[in-house]
Design a protein around this motif. Structure first.
Motif, PDB file in Angstrom:
ATOM      1  N   ALA A  14       0.825  -1.205   0.000  1.00  0.00           N
ATOM      2  CA  ALA A  14       0.000   0.000   0.000  1.00  0.00           C
ATOM      3  C   ALA A  14       0.857   1.251   0.000  1.00  0.00           C
ATOM      4  N   LEU A  15       0.406   2.250  -0.757  1.00  0.00           N
ATOM      5  CA  LEU A  15       1.006   3.576  -0.747  1.00  0.00           C
ATOM      6  C   LEU A  15      -0.017   4.555  -0.169  1.00  0.00           C
ATOM      7  N   PRO A  16       0.439   5.630   0.468  1.00  0.00           N
ATOM      8  CA  PRO A  16      -0.521   6.596   1.017  1.00  0.00           C
ATOM      9  C   PRO A  16      -1.393   7.180  -0.092  1.00  0.00           C
ATOM     10  N   LEU A  17      -2.695   7.217   0.139  1.00  0.00           N
ATOM     11  CA  LEU A  17      -3.617   7.742  -0.863  1.00  0.00           C
ATOM     12  C   LEU A  17      -3.268   9.191  -1.209  1.00  0.00           C
ATOM     13  N   ALA A  18      -2.890   9.974  -0.205  1.00  0.00           N
ATOM     14  CA  ALA A  18      -2.544  11.372  -0.461  1.00  0.00           C
ATOM     15  C   ALA A  18      -1.364  11.482  -1.419  1.00  0.00           C
ATOM     16  N   VAL A  19      -0.406  10.572  -1.307  1.00  0.00           N
ATOM     17  CA  VAL A  19       0.748  10.571  -2.199  1.00  0.00           C
ATOM     18  C   VAL A  19       0.337  10.200  -3.618  1.00  0.00           C
ATOM     19  N   LEU A  20      -0.507   9.206  -3.741  1.00  0.00           N
ATOM     20  CA  LEU A  20      -0.977   8.797  -5.062  1.00  0.00           C
ATOM     21  C   LEU A  20      -1.738   9.926  -5.741  1.00  0.00           C
ATOM     22  N   ASP A 228      31.782   3.011  -4.510  1.00  0.00           N
ATOM     23  CA  ASP A 228      32.403   4.317  -4.756  1.00  0.00           C
ATOM     24  C   ASP A 228      31.982   4.901  -6.105  1.00  0.00           C
ATOM     25  N   THR A 229      31.613   4.054  -7.042  1.00  0.00           N
ATOM     26  CA  THR A 229      31.088   4.552  -8.320  1.00  0.00           C
ATOM     27  C   THR A 229      29.847   5.397  -8.093  1.00  0.00           C
ATOM     28  N   HIS A 230      28.929   4.885  -7.296  1.00  0.00           N
ATOM     29  CA  HIS A 230      27.656   5.575  -7.073  1.00  0.00           C
ATOM     30  C   HIS A 230      27.815   6.757  -6.134  1.00  0.00           C
ATOM     31  N   THR A 231      28.756   6.656  -5.199  1.00  0.00           N
ATOM     32  CA  THR A 231      29.026   7.775  -4.293  1.00  0.00           C
ATOM     33  C   THR A 231      29.581   8.966  -5.070  1.00  0.00           C
ATOM     34  N   GLU A 232      30.558   8.705  -5.918  1.00  0.00           N
ATOM     35  CA  GLU A 232      31.200   9.778  -6.683  1.00  0.00           C
ATOM     36  C   GLU A 232      30.256  10.415  -7.694  1.00  0.00           C
ATOM     37  N   ASN A 233      29.241   9.664  -8.118  1.00  0.00           N
ATOM     38  CA  ASN A 233      28.323  10.156  -9.142  1.00  0.00           C
ATOM     39  C   ASN A 233      26.942  10.512  -8.597  1.00  0.00           C
ATOM     40  N   ASN A 234      26.826  10.622  -7.272  1.00  0.00           N
ATOM     41  CA  ASN A 234      25.558  11.003  -6.649  1.00  0.00           C
ATOM     42  C   ASN A 234      24.399  10.119  -7.128  1.00  0.00           C
ATOM     43  N   SER A 235      24.667   8.813  -7.260  1.00  0.00           N
ATOM     44  CA  SER A 235      23.669   7.825  -7.723  1.00  0.00           C
ATOM     45  C   SER A 235      23.153   8.133  -9.129  1.00  0.00           C
ATOM     46  N   LEU A 236      23.949   8.860  -9.901  1.00  0.00           N
ATOM     47  CA  LEU A 236      23.555   9.203 -11.269  1.00  0.00           C
ATOM     48  C   LEU A 236      24.563   8.687 -12.285  1.00  0.00           C
ATOM     49  N   TYR A 237      25.265   7.604 -11.922  1.00  0.00           N
ATOM     50  CA  TYR A 237      26.229   7.006 -12.857  1.00  0.00           C
ATOM     51  C   TYR A 237      25.519   6.523 -14.108  1.00  0.00           C
ATOM     52  N   ASN A 238      24.373   5.894 -13.914  1.00  0.00           N
ATOM     53  CA  ASN A 238      23.530   5.503 -15.041  1.00  0.00           C
ATOM     54  C   ASN A 238      22.138   6.086 -14.803  1.00  0.00           C
ATOM     55  N   THR A 239      21.224   5.880 -15.731  1.00  0.00           N
ATOM     56  CA  THR A 239      19.884   6.447 -15.597  1.00  0.00           C
ATOM     57  C   THR A 239      19.183   5.863 -14.375  1.00  0.00           C
ATOM     58  N   PRO A 240      18.787   6.686 -13.416  1.00  0.00           N
ATOM     59  CA  PRO A 240      18.138   6.185 -12.212  1.00  0.00           C
ATOM     60  C   PRO A 240      16.650   5.914 -12.459  1.00  0.00           C
ATOM     61  N   PRO A 241      16.009   5.171 -11.569  1.00  0.00           N
ATOM     62  CA  PRO A 241      14.554   4.981 -11.656  1.00  0.00           C
ATOM     63  C   PRO A 241      13.862   6.248 -11.165  1.00  0.00           C
ATOM     64  N   SER A 242      13.807   7.251 -12.030  1.00  0.00           N
ATOM     65  CA  SER A 242      13.451   8.606 -11.615  1.00  0.00           C
ATOM     66  C   SER A 242      12.059   8.709 -11.001  1.00  0.00           C
ATOM     67  N   PHE A 243      11.085   8.023 -11.575  1.00  0.00           N
ATOM     68  CA  PHE A 243       9.730   8.123 -11.022  1.00  0.00           C
ATOM     69  C   PHE A 243       9.670   7.497  -9.631  1.00  0.00           C
ATOM     70  N   SER A 244      10.347   6.375  -9.427  1.00  0.00           N
ATOM     71  CA  SER A 244      10.358   5.737  -8.110  1.00  0.00           C
ATOM     72  C   SER A 244      11.001   6.641  -7.066  1.00  0.00           C
ATOM     73  N   ILE A 245      12.083   7.334  -7.442  1.00  0.00           N
ATOM     74  CA  ILE A 245      12.752   8.229  -6.506  1.00  0.00           C
ATOM     75  C   ILE A 245      11.866   9.437  -6.199  1.00  0.00           C
ATOM     76  N   TYR A 246      11.198   9.950  -7.209  1.00  0.00           N
ATOM     77  CA  TYR A 246      10.211  11.017  -7.003  1.00  0.00           C
ATOM     78  C   TYR A 246       9.139  10.571  -6.010  1.00  0.00           C
ATOM     79  N   MET A 247       8.663   9.343  -6.157  1.00  0.00           N
ATOM     80  CA  MET A 247       7.634   8.835  -5.256  1.00  0.00           C
ATOM     81  C   MET A 247       8.172   8.651  -3.835  1.00  0.00           C
ATOM     82  N   VAL A 248       9.427   8.223  -3.712  1.00  0.00           N
ATOM     83  CA  VAL A 248      10.036   8.127  -2.384  1.00  0.00           C
ATOM     84  C   VAL A 248      10.034   9.491  -1.710  1.00  0.00           C
TER      85      VAL A 248
END
Length: 362
Positions: A14-20, A228-248
């Protein structure tokens, strides 16, 4: 809108209804860009603001301890089972694991493929229906880290306190109970969690770690599997799951609105206490699976007198709009996952159904 289901799924959950509803309003046009956030470049300013905001908001909820970094990765917690020993289990070192159930065992299985491991404690003799006592835990000097699973989704057990491991980094898979209550992040070297239970939708895995542990990954590792790859690249080394991160980020905002972690904990305790009280006061019609002192406030597991009666319970509950009450196939029985976003009213409706089912079948 038609009536929403009583969602007790173990994950995706379940996700919060307000978030959805907020996401729905921004789905086609995010911040007047003329695009969905799923359509825009992850290198652009608009997305990066969301990305960085989610990381800073998560650390803020945990008290903003110094020296910690948030990574947004892919592959689920399952990939972390391998990445952790790949990065931290060096030659001459051993990794300690606490066996508390299905997910702890999977983490240990992956580590064995990478290097030397040992079982620091186990509740296997109790069929994983309890959490072992770690108050007198002694770890060998060459221990690389101690790994625990803070909440076993399948068995329905949860750590009530975390062990003191001294200079040995404590690592926790918190996939099914992260942010359900306050905890001291400084006790841990690494905390990680798949998002699909308490943080957001599936697709992103959150790793929170001491920065010194994320540096100088072994050079022989493939690039993507190095922290260290992801640390140095701020988790943007490759294309991130952008919508999931937005939802987080949106879920984290919602948690703040509930009174942050103390507020969330109070709501979760109210839900769990209501459900466990119904089980315990049923005169044996319902039987809780986990040891009382180690019960999870996220995954409530219980049994009926026979498998046939349990099948009848599941079938009838589904007709009444209850989803996800069948126990995991490996253990059977029944399970109600009452994560942060599950409303109290849904648990009250389940309790009412359970009482009526007992009257009809007791």
């Amino acid at each position: 809108m038609s009536k929403r289901a009583y969602n007790f799924n173990a994950g995706p959950a379940a996700l919060p209804l307000a978030v959805l509803e907020r996401a729905q309003a921004e789905f086609v046009d995010f911040k007047e860009t003329g695009m969905s956030i799923m359509e825009m470049s992850h290198r652009g300013k608009v997305y990066e603001e969301v990305h960085n905001e989610a990381a800073s908001r998560l650390l803020k909820l945990l008290g903003n301890p110094e020296g910690y970094k948030v990574l947004f990765l892919q592959g689920g917690a399952t990939t972390q089972f391998a990445m952790l020993p790949m990065n931290f289990l060096g030659e001459g070192k051993k990794a300690g694991y606490v066996k508390t159930g299905s997910w702890a065992n999977k983490a240990l299985k992956e580590a064995k493929l990478i290097g030397e491991t040992f079982v620091a404690a186990s509740s296997e003799e109790d069929k994983y229906m309890s959490i072992p006592d770690l108050s007198k835990l002694e770890l060998p000097e060459n221990t690389a880290y101690l790994h625990i699973t803070s909440n076993e989704t399948i068995e329905g057990t949860q750590f009530q306190a975390y062990p003191d491991t001294g200079s040995v980094p404590l690592i926790a898979d918190m996939s099914s109970d992260i942010l359900c209550r306050p905890f001291d992040l400084t006790q841990f070297g690494v905390v990680y969690a798949g998002a699909q239970k308490n943080l957001g939708p599936s697709g992103v895995t959150v790793v929170i770690a001491r920065e010194e542990l994320l540096q100088n990954s072994p050079k022989h590792l493939p690039t993507y599997f190095r922290y260290d790859t992801h640390t140095e690249n701020n988790s943007l080394y490759n294309t991130p799951p952008s919508f999931s991160i937005y939802m987080v980020n949106e879920v984290l905002k919602w948690i703040e609105e509930q009174g942050s972690l103390k507020g969330i904990e109070q709501k979760n305790l109210e839900k769990a206490n209501l459900l466990y009280q119904t089980i315990d006061s049923s005169g044996g019609f319902y039987r809780g699976c986990a040891n009382t002192a180690d019960r999870s406030i996220m995954n409530v597991t219980f049994r009926l007198a026979s498998e046939e009666l349990e099948k009848q319970f599941v079938k009838q509950s589904e007709l009444e709009g209850f989803i996800g009450l069948k126990g995991h196939r490996s253990v059977g029985g029944l399970r109600a996952s009452i994560y942060n976003a599950v409303p109290y009213d849904s648990v009250k409706a389940l309790v009412d159904f359970m009482n009526e089912f007992q009257k009809a079948n007791g």
